[in-house]
Every structure is written in structure tokens, then in C-alpha cells.
Design a protein around this motif. Structure first.
Motif, PDB file in Angstrom:
ATOM      1  N   GLN A 316       0.844  -1.194   0.000  1.00 17.02           N
ATOM      2  CA  GLN A 316       0.000   0.000   0.000  1.00 17.02           C
ATOM      3  C   GLN A 316       0.881   1.245   0.000  1.00 17.02           C
ATOM      4  OE1 GLN A 316      -1.829  -0.313   4.082  1.00 17.02           O
ATOM      5  NE2 GLN A 316      -0.817   1.674   4.301  1.00 17.02           N
ATOM      6  N   TRP A 317       0.296   2.400  -0.429  1.00 18.89           N
ATOM      7  CA  TRP A 317       1.082   3.623  -0.311  1.00 18.89           C
ATOM      8  C   TRP A 317       0.991   4.156   1.111  1.00 18.89           C
ATOM      9  CZ3 TRP A 317       4.791   5.512  -3.286  1.00 18.89           C
ATOM     10  CH2 TRP A 317       5.443   6.647  -2.776  1.00 18.89           C
ATOM     11  N   GLY A 318       2.158   4.362   1.709  1.00 22.13           N
ATOM     12  CA  GLY A 318       2.265   5.081   2.963  1.00 22.13           C
ATOM     13  C   GLY A 318       2.114   4.216   4.195  1.00 22.13           C
ATOM     14  N   LEU A 319       2.760   4.660   5.267  1.00 21.61           N
ATOM     15  CA  LEU A 319       2.660   3.965   6.545  1.00 21.61           C
ATOM     16  C   LEU A 319       2.223   4.930   7.648  1.00 21.61           C
ATOM     17  CD1 LEU A 319       3.094   1.223   7.996  1.00 21.61           C
ATOM     18  CD2 LEU A 319       5.352   2.102   8.668  1.00 21.61           C
ATOM     19  N   VAL A 320       3.034   5.981   7.908  1.00 19.53           N
ATOM     20  CA  VAL A 320       2.748   6.928   8.992  1.00 19.53           C
ATOM     21  C   VAL A 320       2.559   8.323   8.402  1.00 19.53           C
ATOM     22  CG1 VAL A 320       3.605   7.944  11.133  1.00 19.53           C
ATOM     23  CG2 VAL A 320       4.107   5.540  10.613  1.00 19.53           C
ATOM     24  N   ALA A 321       1.478   8.985   8.743  1.00 23.82           N
ATOM     25  CA  ALA A 321       1.214  10.334   8.256  1.00 23.82           C
ATOM     26  C   ALA A 321       2.288  11.291   8.774  1.00 23.82           C
ATOM     27  CB  ALA A 321      -0.168  10.797   8.703  1.00 23.82           C
ATOM     28  N   GLY A 322       2.935  11.982   7.852  1.00 20.26           N
ATOM     29  CA  GLY A 322       4.022  12.878   8.245  1.00 20.26           C
ATOM     30  C   GLY A 322       4.240  13.961   7.218  1.00 20.26           C
ATOM     31  N   LYS A 323       5.511  14.264   6.923  1.00 23.23           N
ATOM     32  CA  LYS A 323       5.843  15.414   6.087  1.00 23.23           C
ATOM     33  C   LYS A 323       5.455  15.238   4.623  1.00 23.23           C
ATOM     34  CE  LYS A 323       9.568  17.888   6.992  1.00 23.23           C
ATOM     35  NZ  LYS A 323      10.980  18.272   7.288  1.00 23.23           N
ATOM     36  N   THR A 324       5.268  14.005   4.169  1.00 22.55           N
ATOM     37  CA  THR A 324       4.796  13.828   2.792  1.00 22.55           C
ATOM     38  C   THR A 324       3.329  14.221   2.645  1.00 22.55           C
ATOM     39  OG1 THR A 324       4.199  11.509   3.146  1.00 22.55           O
ATOM     40  CG2 THR A 324       6.427  11.959   2.325  1.00 22.55           C
ATOM     41  N   GLN A 325       2.581  14.168   3.742  1.00 20.37           N
ATOM     42  CA  GLN A 325       1.172  14.581   3.772  1.00 20.37           C
ATOM     43  C   GLN A 325       0.308  13.819   2.776  1.00 20.37           C
ATOM     44  OE1 GLN A 325       1.752  19.165   5.377  1.00 20.37           O
ATOM     45  NE2 GLN A 325       1.454  18.872   3.195  1.00 20.37           N
ATOM     46  N   THR A 326       0.611  12.541   2.593  1.00 19.23           N
ATOM     47  CA  THR A 326      -0.183  11.797   1.617  1.00 19.23           C
ATOM     48  C   THR A 326      -1.475  11.236   2.197  1.00 19.23           C
ATOM     49  OG1 THR A 326       1.184   9.807   1.940  1.00 19.23           O
ATOM     50  CG2 THR A 326       1.768  11.272   0.119  1.00 19.23           C
ATOM     51  N   GLN A 327      -1.828  11.653   3.409  1.00 17.91           N
ATOM     52  CA  GLN A 327      -3.197  11.421   3.862  1.00 17.91           C
ATOM     53  C   GLN A 327      -4.167  12.369   3.145  1.00 17.91           C
ATOM     54  OE1 GLN A 327      -0.860  13.037   5.556  1.00 17.91           O
ATOM     55  NE2 GLN A 327      -1.631  14.025   7.417  1.00 17.91           N
ATOM     56  N   TYR A 328      -3.603  13.439   2.551  1.00 18.60           N
ATOM     57  CA  TYR A 328      -4.388  14.332   1.698  1.00 18.60           C
ATOM     58  C   TYR A 328      -4.442  13.740   0.283  1.00 18.60           C
ATOM     59  CZ  TYR A 328      -4.068  17.932   5.310  1.00 18.60           C
ATOM     60  OH  TYR A 328      -4.181  18.639   6.488  1.00 18.60           O
ATOM     61  N   PRO A 329      -5.513  13.976  -0.468  1.00 19.20           N
ATOM     62  CA  PRO A 329      -5.644  13.368  -1.793  1.00 19.20           C
ATOM     63  C   PRO A 329      -4.841  14.109  -2.853  1.00 19.20           C
ATOM     64  CG  PRO A 329      -7.564  14.712  -1.345  1.00 19.20           C
ATOM     65  CD  PRO A 329      -6.721  14.727  -0.083  1.00 19.20           C
ATOM     66  N   TRP A 330      -4.699  13.475  -4.022  1.00 22.43           N
ATOM     67  CA  TRP A 330      -4.052  14.138  -5.159  1.00 22.43           C
ATOM     68  C   TRP A 330      -4.716  15.478  -5.463  1.00 22.43           C
ATOM     69  CZ3 TRP A 330      -5.354   8.908  -7.650  1.00 22.43           C
ATOM     70  CH2 TRP A 330      -4.377   7.961  -7.333  1.00 22.43           C
ATOM     71  N   GLU A 331      -6.028  15.536  -5.275  1.00 19.63           N
ATOM     72  CA  GLU A 331      -6.772  16.755  -5.604  1.00 19.63           C
ATOM     73  C   GLU A 331      -6.332  17.960  -4.783  1.00 19.63           C
ATOM     74  OE1 GLU A 331      -8.901  13.260  -6.956  1.00 19.63           O
ATOM     75  OE2 GLU A 331      -8.184  13.818  -4.953  1.00 19.63           O
ATOM     76  N   SER A 332      -5.579  17.738  -3.712  1.00 19.74           N
ATOM     77  CA  SER A 332      -5.150  18.866  -2.880  1.00 19.74           C
ATOM     78  C   SER A 332      -4.193  19.796  -3.611  1.00 19.74           C
ATOM     79  CB  SER A 332      -4.498  18.350  -1.589  1.00 19.74           C
ATOM     80  OG  SER A 332      -3.358  17.564  -1.859  1.00 19.74           O
ATOM     81  N   TRP A 333      -3.684  19.374  -4.780  1.00 15.36           N
ATOM     82  CA  TRP A 333      -2.875  20.280  -5.597  1.00 15.36           C
ATOM     83  C   TRP A 333      -3.740  21.346  -6.268  1.00 15.36           C
ATOM     84  CZ3 TRP A 333       2.250  21.039  -6.094  1.00 15.36           C
ATOM     85  CH2 TRP A 333       3.090  20.074  -5.502  1.00 15.36           C
ATOM     86  N   LYS A 334      -5.012  21.033  -6.456  1.00 14.01           N
ATOM     87  CA  LYS A 334      -5.900  21.972  -7.149  1.00 14.01           C
ATOM     88  C   LYS A 334      -7.020  22.498  -6.251  1.00 14.01           C
ATOM     89  CE  LYS A 334      -5.094  19.895 -11.692  1.00 14.01           C
ATOM     90  NZ  LYS A 334      -5.701  19.240 -12.876  1.00 14.01           N
ATOM     91  N   GLN A 335      -7.394  21.727  -5.257  1.00 10.65           N
ATOM     92  CA  GLN A 335      -8.482  22.094  -4.345  1.00 10.65           C
ATOM     93  C   GLN A 335      -7.892  22.459  -2.986  1.00 10.65           C
ATOM     94  OE1 GLN A 335     -11.318  18.910  -3.894  1.00 10.65           O
ATOM     95  NE2 GLN A 335     -12.166  19.749  -2.004  1.00 10.65           N
TER      96      GLN A 335
END
Length: 370
Positions: A316-335
Motif C-alpha cells: 500500500q502507499w504510505g505507513l505513517v502520516a508525516g511530512k509527505t502529507q499523503t493522507q491528503y488526496p491528489w486533488e489537494s494540488w488543485k483544491q
């Protein structure tokens, strides 16, 4: 359950007597290797204190304490593997230091019984990587500091591409027989255009794919010079691979030269099945090296049991929520987001080790027998 050595001896002999400079494993050799392995379930891992590959590995920001703690979270729910990204600039900066830190990382992972798939190159996100202090995360934005490897200036220059050979052969030679390394993923998502985030500074799609194909060819050529005892792969991630005839040149090259077949699937269960099952036709082990994007329909509870039943290793992508902030979706680049989403996109744990969803960690425990 312990393997039966009598049944494994023929399998192991296929790997022990590979000739020097051997190239791609045969399907028989790949399956023989696979029989020696448990079902692998894990994550794409970067410690929560690193925004990207450079911050994870550079001497000033390498963080073994956090790595130890967070791989402990992975082991606690039964994960037995992790996919981890490197970067060519780290080799240029300090090759011996990089190898030393990789060895230290592998020691930590091995303590937790977590086998490692290393990734050497990556075509995703910022095309202009720079050594040194990395930028701070852009608030509430998915992967705002991840960097490509190599950068665009190297990818488009044939001479600079060829100068990457010492990085590939140096890393592979150092760890080619290290049992803590289970797979080498040579190049992540070759040809990715990053249109959601960095489209303004990228190349025309066909041009980037051409450069990526040339680097992909070099990756296998260099890796075969070393011919590690672990399998080599380069995963397909976009396009149509449902039949051999429908593959584009890049997908065909990746599949046809890999020892084991790897792919990415950020979609629902039915589409994941349609992406997975055509790959069984190649007669090689199949691994999903990226999946799980909850609000895009790729849900762990749906897909992990399917992979388990089909003996498809899964990361799966990701283990611990941190500086990569990938708990946010791809759409966060535009929204614009002003707070963490209620349903995380990626990631399994909070920094303190609390699961985002205990049902997910319980599922890992059930399927891995932990």
C-alpha cells in the motif's frame, strides 16, 4: 509454517548456479525464488520526519530512531516488507555514506523482520531535485516535496543518463547477495507527466516517454552486469496491458524484461482484478507495488484479501502520516484544504502509532497470521 527443504532444493539450485552476467530470469527461476518467500504485505515507506527521498537519506536528516519506531508499527500489525525509494544524487553526494546508511537501515528493518524492496529511480513529482536542506511541506498538500530521480535535466541528456551507471552498479553490487533486500525495483512510474502538480515545467508526453524508455533500457543493461541474487523489476502503472497487443512500447519493455511482474492499481476491486489477472499470463510472480487510495475507491478491506487469495504480494502507499502529507488526496494540488480530511487518502498510522482505522490493521494481522 516452515518450508520443506526437500521441495525447495530444486528451486534454490536454479538461483545458485546463475552464470556471470546472466540477464533476465526465466519464469522457472522467478517462480523458484518466489517459493522461498512468504506472502509479502507491506507499505511504501518513508519516515514521517522526511518530505522526500533526499531528506530520508542525507546524513544531516537521516533519522534511525524514527525509522525504528515506525517500522515497529508496521511489524506490529503483521507487515513483513517495505518498498523504499533511493535517489541518484545521494550517490553523487556521498556514495560511501549512502551505502553505510542503507546498511544501517537494513539492520533496523531486519530487526523487525521487514524485507526491503529498494527503488532506484522515480519519474514522479518535482523534476528539479536539489541536494541539501529540503523545502518545508506546502500546507495540506499531497507530496508537496517529493522529487524525481534523476531530474529532468539528466533524463533528457543521453550523456548524463549514461553517467548514472556507477550509481546503479554500485548500489546493486554492495547488496546483491544481502538477504535483507528482497527485490530491486529499478524505475518507478517511468514517463509519468505529473500533470496534476508540475505539468507547467514538464516535457511533452511522448518526448518524456521516449527518454524514460531509454533510461529503462539502460537500467536493465546495468543491473544485468551485476545480476543480483534478488529479482529485478520495473512496474507498469498506466495504459492498457490487458493483452500483449494493447501494450505500448514502454509497458511492453517493462514487463518483458522484469524477473517478476509489478504494477500499480489505485482503483476499486473490480478494476484492480482486471489489471491484475492479465499479468498471470506471463507465468511469473506478480506484485502490486502501489495501491490503496481510500477516496479513489482503492480500499484495503476490499483489495488486500483478493491479493492474499491470489498470492499477489502487495504494498500500500504510505505507513505513517508525516511530512509527505499523503493522507491528503491528489486533488489537494488543485483544491484548497484547510484541515486533514476525515477519510485519509493514504497512510495507515498516526505518528503516535494509533491506526487510522483499526479494522485495517486487524486485517493485516489476520492475513499475515500475526
Amino acid at each position: 509454517m516452515k518450508p520443506n527443504l526437500t521441495t525447495l532444493l530444486p528451486a534454490l539450485s536454479c538461483l545458485l548456479f546463475l552464470p556471470a552476467n546472466a540477464q533476465q530470469w526465466s519464469p522457472e527461476q522467478a517462480n523458484a525464488w518466489h517459493k522461498t518467500q512468504p506472502w509479502r504485505a507491506g507499505s511504501n515507506f518513508v519516515p514521517s520526519t522526511a518530505i522526500n527521498q533526499l531528506e530520508m537519506w542525507q546524513a544531516d536528516t537521516f533519522d534511525p530512531e524514527t525509522i525504528d519506531r515506525e517500522l515497529g508499527y508496521a511489524a506490529s500489525c503483521g507487515m513483513n516488507s517495505a518498498r523504499v525509494f533511493l535517489h541518484n544524487l545521494l550517490w553523487e553526494q556521498d556514495s560511501e555514506g549512502l551505502l553505510k546508511r542503507m546498511d544501517q537501515f537494513l539492520t533496523i528493518a531486519d530487526k523487525h523482520k521487514v524485507g526491503i524492496m529498494f527503488v532506484l529511480f522515480d519519474d514522479v513529482w518535482d523534476p528539479n531535485p536539489k541536494l541539501g536542506k529540503q523545502r518545508d511541506p506546502k500546507p495540506h498538500t499531497h507530496n508537496s516535496g517529493w522529487v524525481q530521480s534523476p531530474g529532468r535535466d539528466v533524463l533528457v541528456d543521453p550523456a548524463k543518463r549514461k553517467a548514472l551507471e556507477p550509481y546503479v552498479t554500485g548500489v546493486l553490487t554492495r547488496f546483491k547477495d544481502d538477504k535483507r533486500v528482497i527485490v530491486w525495483d529499478l524505475y518507478n512510474e517511468p514517463g509519468n507527466m505529473n500533470t496534476s502538480a508540475y505539468g507547467k515545467v514538464e516535457l511533452p508526453p511522448e518526448e518524456k516517454k521516449e527518454h524514460a524508455l531509454e533510461l529503462a533500457k539502460l537500467c536493465f543493461e546495468w543491473a544485468w552486469k551485476v545480476r543480483p541474487s534478488q529479482p529485478l523489476t520495473m512496474g507498469v502503472w498506466t495504459g492498457d496491458w490487458s493483452t500483449k497487443e494493447k501494450r505500448d512500447a514502454l509497458n511492453a519493455y517493462q514487463i518483458d524484461h522484469s524477473d517478476i511482474i509489478t504494477f500499480h492499481a489505485y482503483t476499486d476491486l473490480e478494476k484492480t482484478k482486471s489489471m491484475t489477472e492479465p499479468l498471470f499470463a506471463y507465468g511469473r510472480p506478480v506484485v502490486c507495488s502501489e495501491y490503496m487510495a481510500r477516496t479513489a475507491g482503492s480500499k484495503l478491506q476490499d483489495i488486500l484479501p483478493y491479493f492474499h487469495d491470489k498470492k499477489v504480494d502487495a504494498y500500500q502507499w504510505g505507513l505513517v502520516a508525516g511530512k509527505t502529507q499523503t493522507q491528503y488526496p491528489w486533488e489537494s494540488w488543485k483544491q484548497t484544504f484547510t484541515e486533514e480530511p476525515k477519510i485519509w487518502f493514504h497512510e495507515l498510522f498516526h505518528k503516535d502509532g494509533k491506526p487510522f482505522d483499526k479494522e485495517e490493521t486487524d486485517l493485516y494481522k489476520k492475513l499475515t497470521g500475526n
